[in-house]
Design a protein around this motif. Sequence first.
Motif, PDB file in Angstrom:
ATOM      1  N   UNK A 120       1.062  -1.152   0.000  1.00 24.08           N
ATOM      2  CA  UNK A 120      -0.035   0.316  -0.453  1.00 24.08           C
ATOM      3  C   UNK A 120       0.814   1.239   0.394  1.00 24.08           C
ATOM      4  N   UNK A 121       1.660   1.207   0.410  1.00 25.66           N
ATOM      5  CA  UNK A 121       3.030   2.631   1.381  1.00 25.66           C
ATOM      6  C   UNK A 121       3.310   3.017  -0.084  1.00 25.66           C
ATOM      7  N   UNK A 122       3.868   1.231  -1.313  1.00 26.76           N
ATOM      8  CA  UNK A 122       5.171   1.632  -1.870  1.00 26.76           C
ATOM      9  C   UNK A 122       3.682   2.478  -3.436  1.00 26.76           C
ATOM     10  N   UNK A 123       2.366   2.187  -3.251  1.00 29.87           N
ATOM     11  CA  UNK A 123       2.035   2.302  -4.261  1.00 29.87           C
ATOM     12  C   UNK A 123       1.354   3.329  -4.096  1.00 29.87           C
ATOM     13  N   UNK A 124       1.513   3.898  -2.905  1.00 25.16           N
ATOM     14  CA  UNK A 124       0.910   5.258  -2.590  1.00 25.16           C
ATOM     15  C   UNK A 124       2.085   6.667  -2.943  1.00 25.16           C
ATOM     16  N   UNK A 125       3.430   6.129  -2.559  1.00 25.45           N
ATOM     17  CA  UNK A 125       5.030   6.405  -2.803  1.00 25.45           C
ATOM     18  C   UNK A 125       4.987   6.755  -3.804  1.00 25.45           C
ATOM     19  N   UNK A 126       4.663   5.481  -5.456  1.00 27.35           N
ATOM     20  CA  UNK A 126       5.092   5.818  -6.704  1.00 27.35           C
ATOM     21  C   UNK A 126       3.953   6.473  -7.143  1.00 27.35           C
ATOM     22  N   UNK A 127       2.527   7.360  -6.674  1.00 24.93           N
ATOM     23  CA  UNK A 127       1.798   7.600  -7.328  1.00 24.93           C
ATOM     24  C   UNK A 127       1.962   9.305  -7.179  1.00 24.93           C
ATOM     25  N   UNK A 128       2.817   9.285  -5.479  1.00 27.06           N
ATOM     26  CA  UNK A 128       2.638  10.352  -5.504  1.00 27.06           C
ATOM     27  C   UNK A 128       3.928  11.153  -6.181  1.00 27.06           C
ATOM     28  N   UNK A 129       5.418   9.737  -6.305  1.00 28.27           N
ATOM     29  CA  UNK A 129       6.557  10.710  -7.080  1.00 28.27           C
ATOM     30  C   UNK A 129       5.711  10.436  -8.722  1.00 28.27           C
ATOM     31  N   UNK A 130       5.077  10.311  -9.457  1.00 28.67           N
ATOM     32  CA  UNK A 130       4.188   9.959 -10.962  1.00 28.67           C
ATOM     33  C   UNK A 130       3.727  11.994 -10.452  1.00 28.67           C
ATOM     34  N   UNK A 131       3.031  12.464  -9.642  1.00 27.97           N
ATOM     35  CA  UNK A 131       2.464  13.406  -9.633  1.00 27.97           C
ATOM     36  C   UNK A 131       3.480  14.503  -9.415  1.00 27.97           C
ATOM     37  N   UNK A 132       4.727  14.460  -8.812  1.00 19.82           N
ATOM     38  CA  UNK A 132       5.933  15.036  -8.658  1.00 19.82           C
ATOM     39  C   UNK A 132       6.070  15.889  -9.506  1.00 19.82           C
ATOM     40  N   UNK A 133       6.351  14.633 -10.211  1.00 21.80           N
ATOM     41  CA  UNK A 133       7.327  15.056 -11.951  1.00 21.80           C
ATOM     42  C   UNK A 133       6.386  15.389 -13.191  1.00 21.80           C
ATOM     43  N   UNK A 134       4.935  14.683 -13.068  1.00 25.19           N
ATOM     44  CA  UNK A 134       4.339  15.822 -13.465  1.00 25.19           C
ATOM     45  C   UNK A 134       4.173  16.942 -13.906  1.00 25.19           C
ATOM     46  N   UNK A 135       4.389  17.576 -12.335  1.00 25.88           N
ATOM     47  CA  UNK A 135       4.213  18.917 -12.333  1.00 25.88           C
ATOM     48  C   UNK A 135       5.791  19.633 -12.600  1.00 25.88           C
ATOM     49  N   UNK A 136       6.544  18.996 -13.434  1.00 25.97           N
ATOM     50  CA  UNK A 136       7.906  19.500 -13.744  1.00 25.97           C
ATOM     51  C   UNK A 136       7.915  19.698 -15.119  1.00 25.97           C
ATOM     52  N   UNK A 137       9.485  20.709 -15.089  1.00 27.81           N
ATOM     53  CA  UNK A 137       8.772  21.049 -16.245  1.00 27.81           C
ATOM     54  C   UNK A 137      10.331  20.991 -17.080  1.00 27.81           C
TER      55      UNK A 137
END
Length: 163
Positions: A43-60
């Motif tokens: 569960x934590x791995x899925x949450x962490x990976x989702x957070x990473x993807x969301x953070x990366x989507x906001x990068x330029x």
Amino acid sequence: MTEDLSTSILAGNKTAADTFQSLAKIYLTSAERLSALNLTAAREAVEDQTAVVRSMMGTRNPEDISAVQNSFTQPMINKALAYSRGAYEILAETQLDLSKLIVSQMSKAGGQMALPTLPIPNWTAAIDMFRAGARQFTDMAAQNANNAAEAATSASAAMKKSA
């Protein structure tokens, strides 16, 4: 004489059933704890990976992507170490509980098999072999946990140098 043997066999069978129940309880408790640990980690791995993807989507730019990855690396390493320690703890406690049960059963029997239906005259060698194997397992698990900790520390240091 037949009545004494019958009573002895019934007592031995009850002891065997009680021992089996105790063993089953130890193993099931361990399995439940390991399952809970695994589900929590997943569960934590899925949450962490989702957070990473969301953070990366906001990068330029690429530098920002690297910074996002680096910001999540150490917490993920720490969680992996915590998982390893938790699994080791569960396995070590299970081994200890099993050892206590077996030693208890053998001490009640005075080193001799209490069940007349089984032709095993002396359990001392079997107990010694079990203890040696359990000790070896515990030492190996501790060494593996130490190796994992050292590898995580090295990886963390390498990530900090490259950042």
